[in-house]
Scaffold this motif. Structure first.
Motif, PDB file in Angstrom:
ATOM      1  N   THR A  37      15.156 -17.787 -29.963  1.00  0.00           N
ATOM      2  CA  THR A  37      16.419 -17.875 -30.795  1.00  0.00           C
ATOM      3  C   THR A  37      17.635 -17.907 -30.145  1.00  0.00           C
ATOM      4  OG1 THR A  37      17.852 -16.255 -32.310  1.00  0.00           O
ATOM      5  CG2 THR A  37      16.411 -15.233 -30.811  1.00  0.00           C
ATOM      6  N   PRO A  38      18.744 -18.458 -30.235  1.00  0.00           N
ATOM      7  CA  PRO A  38      20.018 -18.426 -29.522  1.00  0.00           C
ATOM      8  C   PRO A  38      20.486 -16.968 -29.595  1.00  0.00           C
ATOM      9  CG  PRO A  38      20.446 -19.584 -31.540  1.00  0.00           C
ATOM     10  CD  PRO A  38      19.021 -19.272 -31.647  1.00  0.00           C
ATOM     11  N   VAL A  39      20.326 -16.129 -30.219  1.00  0.00           N
ATOM     12  CA  VAL A  39      20.783 -14.854 -30.241  1.00  0.00           C
ATOM     13  C   VAL A  39      20.050 -13.859 -29.411  1.00  0.00           C
ATOM     14  CG1 VAL A  39      21.332 -12.889 -31.932  1.00  0.00           C
ATOM     15  CG2 VAL A  39      21.044 -15.008 -32.974  1.00  0.00           C
ATOM     16  N   PRO A  40      20.871 -13.472 -28.323  1.00  0.00           N
ATOM     17  CA  PRO A  40      20.256 -12.925 -27.349  1.00  0.00           C
ATOM     18  C   PRO A  40      20.014 -11.058 -27.937  1.00  0.00           C
ATOM     19  CG  PRO A  40      22.351 -13.203 -26.634  1.00  0.00           C
ATOM     20  CD  PRO A  40      22.192 -13.562 -27.990  1.00  0.00           C
ATOM     21  N   VAL A  41      19.269 -10.627 -27.162  1.00  0.00           N
ATOM     22  CA  VAL A  41      19.330  -9.092 -27.223  1.00  0.00           C
ATOM     23  C   VAL A  41      20.347  -8.497 -26.301  1.00  0.00           C
ATOM     24  CG1 VAL A  41      18.015  -7.033 -26.848  1.00  0.00           C
ATOM     25  CG2 VAL A  41      16.790  -8.934 -27.731  1.00  0.00           C
ATOM     26  N   ASN A  42      21.219  -7.677 -26.905  1.00  0.00           N
ATOM     27  CA  ASN A  42      22.075  -6.876 -25.909  1.00  0.00           C
ATOM     28  C   ASN A  42      22.633  -5.728 -26.537  1.00  0.00           C
ATOM     29  OD1 ASN A  42      24.353  -7.694 -27.738  1.00  0.00           O
ATOM     30  ND2 ASN A  42      24.777  -9.620 -26.890  1.00  0.00           N
ATOM     31  N   LEU A  43      23.651  -5.138 -25.766  1.00  0.00           N
ATOM     32  CA  LEU A  43      24.120  -3.903 -26.322  1.00  0.00           C
ATOM     33  C   LEU A  43      25.399  -3.995 -27.085  1.00  0.00           C
ATOM     34  CD1 LEU A  43      23.508  -1.447 -23.045  1.00  0.00           C
ATOM     35  CD2 LEU A  43      22.079  -2.034 -25.189  1.00  0.00           C
ATOM     36  N   ALA A  44      25.608  -5.225 -27.443  1.00  0.00           N
ATOM     37  CA  ALA A  44      26.981  -5.304 -27.975  1.00  0.00           C
ATOM     38  C   ALA A  44      27.191  -4.387 -29.302  1.00  0.00           C
ATOM     39  CB  ALA A  44      27.311  -6.752 -28.455  1.00  0.00           C
ATOM     40  N   THR A  45      26.058  -4.264 -30.189  1.00  0.00           N
ATOM     41  CA  THR A  45      26.071  -3.423 -31.190  1.00  0.00           C
ATOM     42  C   THR A  45      26.540  -2.090 -31.160  1.00  0.00           C
ATOM     43  OG1 THR A  45      23.802  -3.591 -31.592  1.00  0.00           O
ATOM     44  CG2 THR A  45      25.026  -5.079 -33.184  1.00  0.00           C
ATOM     45  N   LEU A  46      25.876  -1.467 -30.003  1.00  0.00           N
ATOM     46  CA  LEU A  46      26.064  -0.247 -29.396  1.00  0.00           C
ATOM     47  C   LEU A  46      27.587  -0.085 -29.040  1.00  0.00           C
ATOM     48  CD1 LEU A  46      25.331   2.669 -28.769  1.00  0.00           C
ATOM     49  CD2 LEU A  46      24.796   1.617 -26.444  1.00  0.00           C
ATOM     50  N   GLY A  47      28.130  -0.971 -28.628  1.00  0.00           N
ATOM     51  CA  GLY A  47      29.711  -1.102 -28.346  1.00  0.00           C
ATOM     52  C   GLY A  47      30.519  -0.954 -29.334  1.00  0.00           C
ATOM     53  N   VAL A  48      29.938  -1.718 -30.563  1.00  0.00           N
ATOM     54  CA  VAL A  48      30.670  -1.702 -31.902  1.00  0.00           C
ATOM     55  C   VAL A  48      30.714  -0.478 -32.616  1.00  0.00           C
ATOM     56  CG1 VAL A  48      30.672  -2.655 -34.062  1.00  0.00           C
ATOM     57  CG2 VAL A  48      30.160  -4.253 -32.140  1.00  0.00           C
ATOM     58  N   PHE A  49      29.452   0.102 -32.523  1.00  0.00           N
ATOM     59  CA  PHE A  49      29.243   1.237 -33.280  1.00  0.00           C
ATOM     60  C   PHE A  49      30.150   2.432 -32.555  1.00  0.00           C
ATOM     61  CE2 PHE A  49      24.475   0.061 -33.982  1.00  0.00           C
ATOM     62  CZ  PHE A  49      24.844  -0.717 -34.970  1.00  0.00           C
ATOM     63  N   LEU A  50      30.230   2.429 -31.310  1.00  0.00           N
ATOM     64  CA  LEU A  50      31.030   3.511 -30.718  1.00  0.00           C
ATOM     65  C   LEU A  50      32.573   3.337 -30.646  1.00  0.00           C
ATOM     66  CD1 LEU A  50      29.197   3.836 -26.995  1.00  0.00           C
ATOM     67  CD2 LEU A  50      29.275   5.505 -29.015  1.00  0.00           C
ATOM     68  N   THR A  51      32.959   1.899 -30.876  1.00  0.00           N
ATOM     69  CA  THR A  51      34.160   1.490 -31.073  1.00  0.00           C
ATOM     70  C   THR A  51      34.659   1.899 -32.320  1.00  0.00           C
ATOM     71  OG1 THR A  51      34.308  -0.157 -29.580  1.00  0.00           O
ATOM     72  CG2 THR A  51      36.057  -0.365 -31.207  1.00  0.00           C
ATOM     73  N   GLY A  52      34.017   1.786 -33.479  1.00  0.00           N
ATOM     74  CA  GLY A  52      34.295   2.097 -34.713  1.00  0.00           C
ATOM     75  C   GLY A  52      34.479   3.693 -34.962  1.00  0.00           C
ATOM     76  N   ALA A  53      33.063   4.155 -34.453  1.00  0.00           N
ATOM     77  CA  ALA A  53      33.266   5.528 -34.597  1.00  0.00           C
ATOM     78  C   ALA A  53      33.979   6.512 -33.867  1.00  0.00           C
ATOM     79  CB  ALA A  53      31.791   6.106 -34.404  1.00  0.00           C
ATOM     80  N   LEU A  54      34.567   6.078 -32.679  1.00  0.00           N
ATOM     81  CA  LEU A  54      35.463   6.803 -31.895  1.00  0.00           C
ATOM     82  C   LEU A  54      36.981   6.309 -32.276  1.00  0.00           C
ATOM     83  CD1 LEU A  54      33.400   6.874 -28.554  1.00  0.00           C
ATOM     84  CD2 LEU A  54      33.752   8.809 -30.387  1.00  0.00           C
ATOM     85  N   LEU A  55      37.299   5.067 -32.385  1.00  0.00           N
ATOM     86  CA  LEU A  55      38.529   4.798 -32.759  1.00  0.00           C
ATOM     87  C   LEU A  55      38.893   4.895 -34.230  1.00  0.00           C
ATOM     88  CD1 LEU A  55      39.027   1.883 -29.915  1.00  0.00           C
ATOM     89  CD2 LEU A  55      39.556   4.257 -29.821  1.00  0.00           C
ATOM     90  N   GLY A  56      38.104   4.679 -34.857  1.00  0.00           N
ATOM     91  CA  GLY A  56      38.567   4.694 -36.334  1.00  0.00           C
ATOM     92  C   GLY A  56      38.649   3.322 -36.904  1.00  0.00           C
ATOM     93  N   PRO A  57      38.869   3.176 -38.133  1.00  0.00           N
ATOM     94  CA  PRO A  57      38.880   1.617 -38.817  1.00  0.00           C
ATOM     95  C   PRO A  57      40.015   0.842 -38.509  1.00  0.00           C
ATOM     96  CG  PRO A  57      39.602   3.403 -40.454  1.00  0.00           C
ATOM     97  CD  PRO A  57      39.126   4.023 -39.194  1.00  0.00           C
ATOM     98  N   LYS A  58      41.280   1.403 -38.161  1.00  0.00           N
ATOM     99  CA  LYS A  58      42.228   0.686 -37.927  1.00  0.00           C
ATOM    100  C   LYS A  58      42.052   0.110 -36.164  1.00  0.00           C
ATOM    101  CE  LYS A  58      47.370   0.761 -37.617  1.00  0.00           C
ATOM    102  NZ  LYS A  58      48.499   1.748 -38.103  1.00  0.00           N
ATOM    103  N   TYR A  59      42.058   1.143 -35.286  1.00  0.00           N
ATOM    104  CA  TYR A  59      42.190   0.856 -34.043  1.00  0.00           C
ATOM    105  C   TYR A  59      40.544   0.247 -33.533  1.00  0.00           C
ATOM    106  CZ  TYR A  59      46.528   3.007 -34.297  1.00  0.00           C
ATOM    107  OH  TYR A  59      47.820   3.262 -34.785  1.00  0.00           O
ATOM    108  N   GLY A  60      39.591   0.559 -34.072  1.00  0.00           N
ATOM    109  CA  GLY A  60      38.344   0.019 -33.799  1.00  0.00           C
ATOM    110  C   GLY A  60      38.281  -1.506 -34.173  1.00  0.00           C
ATOM    111  N   THR A  61      39.098  -1.925 -35.378  1.00  0.00           N
ATOM    112  CA  THR A  61      38.989  -3.248 -35.616  1.00  0.00           C
ATOM    113  C   THR A  61      39.857  -4.151 -34.871  1.00  0.00           C
ATOM    114  OG1 THR A  61      38.795  -2.678 -38.057  1.00  0.00           O
ATOM    115  CG2 THR A  61      39.654  -4.551 -37.710  1.00  0.00           C
ATOM    116  N   LEU A  62      40.956  -3.349 -34.465  1.00  0.00           N
ATOM    117  CA  LEU A  62      42.075  -3.974 -33.417  1.00  0.00           C
ATOM    118  C   LEU A  62      41.436  -4.207 -32.340  1.00  0.00           C
ATOM    119  CD1 LEU A  62      44.828  -4.775 -32.784  1.00  0.00           C
ATOM    120  CD2 LEU A  62      45.393  -2.277 -32.387  1.00  0.00           C
TER     121      LEU A  62
END
Length: 187
Positions: A37-62
């Motif tokens: 698959t062209p989709v690699p295994v990486n930790l990006a979704t962990l980064g996304v989870f932490l960003t949304g959870a810690l910065l909230g919807p507005k600043y996590g999205t930003l």
């Protein structure tokens, strides 16, 4: 606005958004390409989870928008040190755009969890639910784009881009829940 972010200065908020875009970059670089698959295994979704959870919807999205735009203009922030519009237009581009939606959804639900935190079990359940729903949004956008760019039917796209990643994503959700709950008081 995230209740915990209301007491922060605009400079602090922008610094946090930049910091989490940088965290996302590092998480994306930590990747293992798979041959099927062209989709690699990486930790990006962990980064996304932490960003949304810690910065909230507005600043996590930003923060995720900053990350995506940095990659779009050519900075090597995506997996395998890639960048440019060609990556976003390629088969994995939908997952990268999906990070923005995932941070927003995770952020909304975690913000609600923080407001209604009755017991640790409720809080943990809300964090896990937030990350699962964010992941589903990312998978929906990414898989739809993969199917469009590669002309792959849904079943084959699921086997190629979703199913092999579920065990790792479950571990990232567990790690994201633990880390976000512990780091929330510091952000």
């Amino acid at each position: 606005m995230n209740a915990q972010m209301t007491h922060k200065s605009k400079t602090t908020i922008m610094a946090l958004c930049g910091l989490f875009a940088a965290v996302m970059t590092v998480c994306s670089w930590i990747s293992i390409p798979l041959g099927f698959t062209p989709v690699p295994v990486n930790l990006a979704t962990l980064g996304v989870f932490l960003t949304g959870a810690l910065l909230g919807p507005k600043y996590g999205t930003l923060s995720m928008a900053v990350y995506t735009l940095a990659g779009a203009v050519g900075l090597p922030v995506f997996s395998e040190f890639r960048g440019g519009l060609s990556v976003l237009a390629g088969p994995t581009g939908g997952y990268i755009v999906g990070y923005i939606a995932a941070a927003f959804i995770s952020g909304i639900i975690v913000a609600a969890a923080v407001k209604t935190e009755k017991t640790p079990v409720v809080s943990i359940t809300m964090y896990v639910a937030a990350m699962i729903l964010g992941l589903l949004a990312c998978y929906a956008l990414g898989t739809a784009w993969f199917m469009f760019t590669t002309h792959t039917p849904l079943g084959a796209a699921m086997v190629t881009c979703v199913i092999p990643f579920l065990p790792g994503d479950a571990l990232k959700i567990a790690a994201g829940t633990i880390l976000a709950r512990r780091l929330k008081k510091y952000i």
